[in-house]
Design a protein around this motif. Structure first.
Motif, short mmCIF file in Angstrom:
data_model
loop_
_atom_site.label_atom_id
_atom_site.label_comp_id
_atom_site.label_asym_id
_atom_site.label_seq_id
_atom_site.Cartn_x
_atom_site.Cartn_y
_atom_site.Cartn_z
N CYS A 736 57.53 1.98 35.92
CA CYS A 736 56.39 1.24 35.36
C CYS A 736 55.92 1.92 34.09
CB CYS A 736 55.24 1.16 36.37
SG CYS A 736 53.82 0.22 35.76
N ASP A 737 55.64 1.14 33.04
CA ASP A 737 55.20 1.70 31.76
C ASP A 737 53.71 1.47 31.52
OD1 ASP A 737 55.19 -1.01 31.41
OD2 ASP A 737 56.40 -1.03 29.58
N GLY A 738 52.95 1.13 32.56
CA GLY A 738 51.53 0.84 32.41
C GLY A 738 50.69 2.11 32.38
N GLU A 739 49.40 1.92 32.12
CA GLU A 739 48.42 3.01 32.16
C GLU A 739 47.38 2.69 33.22
OE1 GLU A 739 47.99 5.02 27.79
OE2 GLU A 739 46.80 3.24 28.18
N LEU A 740 46.72 3.74 33.73
CA LEU A 740 45.66 3.54 34.72
C LEU A 740 44.36 3.24 33.99
CD1 LEU A 740 46.50 6.29 37.36
CD2 LEU A 740 47.24 3.90 37.26
N VAL A 741 43.80 2.04 34.24
CA VAL A 741 42.60 1.60 33.54
C VAL A 741 41.47 1.42 34.54
CG1 VAL A 741 43.90 0.49 31.71
CG2 VAL A 741 43.28 -0.83 33.73
N GLU A 742 40.23 1.47 34.00
CA GLU A 742 39.06 1.40 34.86
C GLU A 742 38.75 -0.04 35.25
OE1 GLU A 742 35.58 4.22 34.38
OE2 GLU A 742 34.67 2.35 33.65
N LYS A 743 38.53 -0.26 36.55
CA LYS A 743 38.13 -1.56 37.07
C LYS A 743 36.99 -1.32 38.07
CE LYS A 743 41.41 -4.11 35.13
NZ LYS A 743 42.49 -4.72 35.93
N SER A 744 36.36 -2.40 38.52
CA SER A 744 35.33 -2.28 39.54
C SER A 744 35.46 -3.41 40.54
CB SER A 744 33.93 -2.27 38.92
OG SER A 744 33.75 -3.36 38.05
N SER A 745 35.16 -3.09 41.79
CA SER A 745 35.23 -4.10 42.84
C SER A 745 34.03 -5.03 42.73
CB SER A 745 35.24 -3.42 44.22
OG SER A 745 33.96 -2.88 44.50
N ARG A 746 34.04 -6.08 43.50
CA ARG A 746 32.94 -7.05 43.48
C ARG A 746 31.63 -6.41 43.93
NH1 ARG A 746 34.02 -11.30 48.32
NH2 ARG A 746 31.98 -12.00 47.61
N TYR A 747 31.73 -5.27 44.64
CA TYR A 747 30.52 -4.58 45.10
C TYR A 747 30.13 -3.41 44.20
CZ TYR A 747 31.66 -7.34 49.20
OH TYR A 747 31.96 -8.38 50.04
N GLY A 748 30.81 -3.28 43.04
CA GLY A 748 30.41 -2.29 42.06
C GLY A 748 31.07 -0.94 42.18
N LYS A 749 32.07 -0.78 43.05
CA LYS A 749 32.72 0.52 43.19
C LYS A 749 33.87 0.62 42.18
CE LYS A 749 34.72 3.72 46.52
NZ LYS A 749 35.07 4.00 47.92
N LEU A 750 33.88 1.72 41.40
CA LEU A 750 34.91 1.89 40.39
C LEU A 750 36.23 2.31 41.02
CD1 LEU A 750 32.95 3.83 37.61
CD2 LEU A 750 33.46 1.40 37.69
N PHE A 751 37.33 1.85 40.43
CA PHE A 751 38.66 2.32 40.80
C PHE A 751 39.54 2.24 39.56
CE2 PHE A 751 38.70 -2.23 41.53
CZ PHE A 751 39.97 -2.65 41.14
N TYR A 752 40.76 2.77 39.67
CA TYR A 752 41.64 2.88 38.51
C TYR A 752 42.99 2.31 38.89
CZ TYR A 752 37.71 5.74 37.39
OH TYR A 752 36.43 6.15 37.19
N SER A 753 43.36 1.21 38.22
CA SER A 753 44.58 0.50 38.60
C SER A 753 45.50 0.36 37.39
CB SER A 753 44.24 -0.88 39.16
OG SER A 753 43.71 -1.71 38.15
N CYS A 754 46.75 0.02 37.69
CA CYS A 754 47.75 -0.10 36.64
C CYS A 754 47.43 -1.30 35.73
CB CYS A 754 49.14 -0.28 37.26
SG CYS A 754 50.44 -0.40 36.01
N SER A 755 47.60 -1.08 34.41
CA SER A 755 47.33 -2.14 33.44
C SER A 755 48.34 -3.27 33.55
CB SER A 755 47.35 -1.57 32.02
OG SER A 755 48.59 -0.92 31.75
N ASN A 756 49.43 -3.06 34.29
CA ASN A 756 50.44 -4.11 34.46
C ASN A 756 50.20 -4.98 35.69
OD1 ASN A 756 51.87 -3.45 32.18
ND2 ASN A 756 53.26 -2.05 33.24
N TYR A 757 49.02 -4.82 36.32
CA TYR A 757 48.70 -5.66 37.48
C TYR A 757 48.76 -7.13 37.07
CZ TYR A 757 46.19 -7.67 41.42
OH TYR A 757 45.85 -8.42 42.52
N PRO A 758 49.31 -8.08 37.87
CA PRO A 758 49.74 -7.92 39.27
C PRO A 758 51.21 -7.49 39.45
CG PRO A 758 49.80 -10.21 38.67
CD PRO A 758 49.30 -9.49 37.45
N LYS A 759 51.92 -7.30 38.33
CA LYS A 759 53.31 -6.87 38.44
C LYS A 759 53.40 -5.53 39.16
CE LYS A 759 57.43 -6.00 35.61
NZ LYS A 759 57.97 -5.93 34.22
N CYS A 760 52.45 -4.64 38.87
CA CYS A 760 52.37 -3.33 39.55
C CYS A 760 50.99 -3.22 40.17
CB CYS A 760 52.61 -2.19 38.56
SG CYS A 760 52.38 -0.55 39.28
#
Length: 807
Positions: A736-760
């Motif tokens: 995978c050539d993506g980077e981990l980017v900042e996201k937040s859940s519907r309840y406001g909790k931060l997490f870090y997921s691949c920028s290539n989502y949903p592929k990764c």
């Protein structure tokens, strides 16, 4: 030359079976069920012996046509769906479709997809088991009757679009009843005591207070605790007795479906659905490079701990050759299957014990690898010698008080060499190589030095909410559902919003509580745990030919129809015991798109609504989040009053001048109960961080409503340039050539997921750091904060305990 046809369930099995049968057979897949009851009507003729009205499942006609075409050209047709009730039903329905084209039909089944097992199955075909099919058919019709009869009633009386289910509703009741126990629980204060003691030789050790004046110790308040503390410090601590003995710990049996789901949830954090999905792929066959497509485990839906003799022999050979003769018990281990288990299949085990987790580490996706590792280790351990410990128990007296200290020393690892200990982390002091606490040499009558008295105020805790693991265990123990249904039951509770996972534990929603209470009130038989478990036994009797399936349905519907008729007349909106503050009429609980609320029964004349909370005793109380409540604040934009409203994300302030003024704000409450504006993340002034590559205006660092950061052009909406906030760490997933980017859940909790989502779909909850784990070779670490270690780096792999403390 005419070839025989083998029909399996899954396309993945086609590839695996063709690998060792070559071109001697044609292999086709039904891709699951091909026929079922209709989607938009009951599809059961209740007046004609519950005769089902089957039809081809929408979207499956092309598959059906291909199977019929292949059947017409075949010699013998071998139906080989999974070896369980659902598999038997698939075989029966496929037979109905192809028998006109070719009546030469046989049923075969195998517990593992290997050349030996498939060839043995082909040499020993059998007819379709009509009784097993009828058992599945009866279950399907029961579920259809309950779902299609009760669900419309719930739509009218509770909320449109929700559903009831014969098994899922009982599972919901179990979750709701546990929550009610928690709410009714009255905590009691207690003070546990520990004495830190020292003998002539190290190490120092802790002893727990167990008795006072010959009775079980109970210290219930601070004053008593202080008095006892002073009393103990004035007493000599003397060894009363020392008991030492060797103890053996036997390995657990190999996995069945429920214990696999529990272990994967506890040790890996996997939900049941994910565990079963990974196991399904391991059973059907995975690509192992030079080995080709290979099935790695036996059938994964089973409640039997039985192991085939050749599998036990293979395990024995592996253990003796790889670990040594001392790691194999004096005689082979045979585990007793619990009463009521169907015992149609073996336990879940590796097809070939010589294919170790190490052999497939780089060839499987992570979830499949971790599930295979669990299964392989558990099976090998189940065939090994017991672990041996040397246990020491010491009694210590101090006046009228008696303390106990326990220690253990590992003598021989036995099965623990493979399976490991699932114990919590021990304190870092006074432990041997296994992490078990050690005691110094002690003898009766020896006086000890008191280093410290430790006491702590605690309160008894309510019964815990269910985790996925403990809920599966409860369903299994109560006889609710079958191994193949646990994952679906749990998914339904979450998908219908009857329960939510809070800190990985099931918390029923207000909707879930209401549905459970209504069904328990009006359908007592269906919601009775004992009745549901008894129905599973009755279905087993149908499969064994001891009970007629139509008779079973007739017995069930006698009470069911009567309860249904009564409920349709008596079930109404839930009474709250509250009256409308505007017109005095009763308030009733209702459910809308944004959640539960109370509304005046005088609607449409009175349109009063309000949010509410349910107290521990079940009574209702209106909250300050009443729609239209005056906050005492004025709009900073137009000067009109700000009122309290309630949306999907909770309460907020909105201008009473809406829709002319659309000003909104979050709020806080002062100590005196008055409202105050809250500076929310999205209200903070955005920071200029660069230049837009598309229009050359400023790029701003902003926040979403749920809290995560992102880059956006200041020229929006004319320029729609935006980009997620990146951690700068590359996605660790291979390829995978993506980077981990900042996201937040519907309840406001931060997490870090691949920028290539949903592929990764790689994601972590904590800030990633580009540093390799020295213990498990994870490409990244994450930054964590805890009371015990402060800010530190840790490995994100759940099974790895590596952490790096900050200097």
């Amino acid at each position: 030359m005419t070839k025989d046809l083998i029909i399996v369930e899954s396309p993945a099995k086609v590839k695996t079976i063709k690998k060792f049968l070559g071109d001697k057979y044609v292999v086709e897949a039904s891709v699951g069920h091909v026929r079922d009851l209709p989607q938009k009507k009951l599809g059961v003729d209740e007046a004609n012996g519950f005769e089902p009205q089957y039809g081809v499942i929408p979207g499956k006609q092309k598959v059906v046509d291909q199977l019929a075409k292949a059947a017409a050209k075949a010699g013998t047709i071998y139906l080989a769906p999974d070896p369980d009730r659902e598999g038997e039903a698939i075989a029966w329905h496929v037979a109905q479709i192809v028998k006109e084209a070719n009546p030469r039909i046989e049923r075969i089944q195998f517990n593992e997809i290997t050349a030996r097992a498939v060839r043995e199955a082909l040499e020993n075909p059998r007819p379709i088991n009509e009784k097993l099919f009828e058992s599945q058919q009866a279950r399907r019709i029961l579920d259809r009757l309950v779902g299609y009869k009760i669900s419309p009633l719930l739509w009218k009386k509770v909320r449109k679009g929700i559903s009831a289910g014969r098994v899922q509703s009982v599972a919901l009741k179990i979750v709701v009843e546990r929550e009610k126990e928690r709410l009714a629980f009255k905590p009691e204060e207690y003070w546990p005591f520990k004495a830190r003691l020292e003998a002539d030789l190290p190490p120092a050790f802790d002893a727990d207070l167990v008795k006072l004046s010959g009775k079980k110790a109970h210290v219930g308040d601070a004053a008593t605790a202080e008095a006892l503390d002073a009393e103990l410090k004035a007493q000599p601590f003397v060894v009363k007795d020392v008991a030492e003995k060797e103890r053996q710990k036997s390995p657990p049996p190999p996995f069945i479906t429920s214990t696999l789901q529990q272990a994967a949830n506890q040790r890996l954090g996997y939900p049941a659905k994910k565990t079963m999905g990974a196991a399904q792929k391991l059973y059907e066959g995975v690509d192992l490079g030079e080995r080709g497509t290979t099935a790695l485990i036996t059938y994964m839906r089973t409640d039997s701990t039985r192991v085939a003799a050749e599998a036990r022999e293979a395990a024995k050979t592996y253990i003796v050759e790889q670990l040594g003769q001392e790691y194999y018990p004096e005689k082979a281990r045979v585990f007793k299957t619990k009463a009521g288990a169907q015992d149609a299949h073996e336990a879940i085990r590796p097809v070939d014990v010589n294919i170790t987790p190490k052999d497939v580490a780089g060839l499987l996706p992570r979830d499949q690898f971790m599930v295979y590792k669990l299964i392989w280790e558990r099976f090998v351990a189940s065939q090994m010698a017991a672990a041996r410990f040397w246990d020491t128990q010491v009694g210590v007296t101090a006046g009228r008080a008696e303390f106990k200290a326990k220690g253990e020393r590992l003598i021989f690892a036995g099965f623990l060499k493979v399976h490991g200990q699932d114990a919590a982390e021990e304190e870092p002091d006074a432990s041997d190589a296994t992490g078990a606490k050690l005691l110094p040499p002690l003898k009766a009558g020896q006086e000890l030095k008191l280093l410290e008295i430790k006491k702590e105020q605690k309160f008894t805790q309510p019964p815990p909410r269910y985790t996925e693991a403990s809920l599966v265990k409860e369903l299994e123990e109560q006889g609710i559902g079958r191994p193949s249904t646990y994952a679906a039951i749990i998914s339904t509770l979450l998908d219908r919003d009857y329960a939510r996972l809070e800190e990985k534990r099931f918390a029923p929603t207000e909707l879930g509580v209401t549905v459970s209470d209504r069904l328990s009130e009006h359908f007592q038989t269906i919601m009775d745990v004992g009745f549901t478990a008894g129905m599973e036994t009755a279905l087993d009797q149908v499969a064994e030919g001891k009970k007629d399936w139509r008779e079973l349905l007739g017995d069930f519907t006698g009470d069911f129809y009567a309860a249904l008729e009564k409920a349709s007349k008596e079930m109404g909106n839930e009474e709250t015991g509250l009256v409308c503050p505007e017109c005095g009429k009763p308030l009733k609980a209702k459910f809308g798109k944004s959640g539960p609320f109370v509304a005046c029964s005088g609607y449409p004349e009175c349109k009063f609504t309000s949010n509410f909370v349910r107290e521990a005793d079940g009574t209702y109380r209106l909250t300050e989040r009443e729609v239209g409540a005056d906050s005492g604040l004025v709009c900073p934009v137009c000067g009109k009053p700000m009122i309290v409203k309630f949306g999907k994300r909770g309460p907020f302030l909105a201008c009473s001048g809406y829709p002319e003024c659309k000003s909104t704000s979050n709020f806080t409450r002062n100590e005196d109960g008055t409202y105050a504006f809250a500076a929310t993340p999205e209200q903070a002034p955005p920071e200029v961080v660069g230049t837009c590559p598309e229009c050359s205006k400023d790029v701003l660092l902003k926040r979403t409503r749920s809290g995560s950061r992102f880059y956006s052009c200041s020229g929006y909406p004319k320029c729609k340039y935006s980009k997620p906030f990146t951690s700068g760490v590359k996605c660790p997933r291979e390829g995978c050539d993506g980077e981990l980017v900042e996201k937040s859940s519907r309840y406001g909790k931060l997490f870090y997921s691949c920028s290539n989502y949903p592929k990764c779909d790689f994601a972590v909850w904590d800030w990633p750091v580009d540093e390799k784990c020295p213990e498990c070779d994870s490409p990244i670490l994450v930054k964590k904060q805890s009371k015990r270690y402060g800010e530190h780096l840790a490995c994100p792999v759940k099974t790895c305990k590596y952490r790096k403390l900050q200097q």
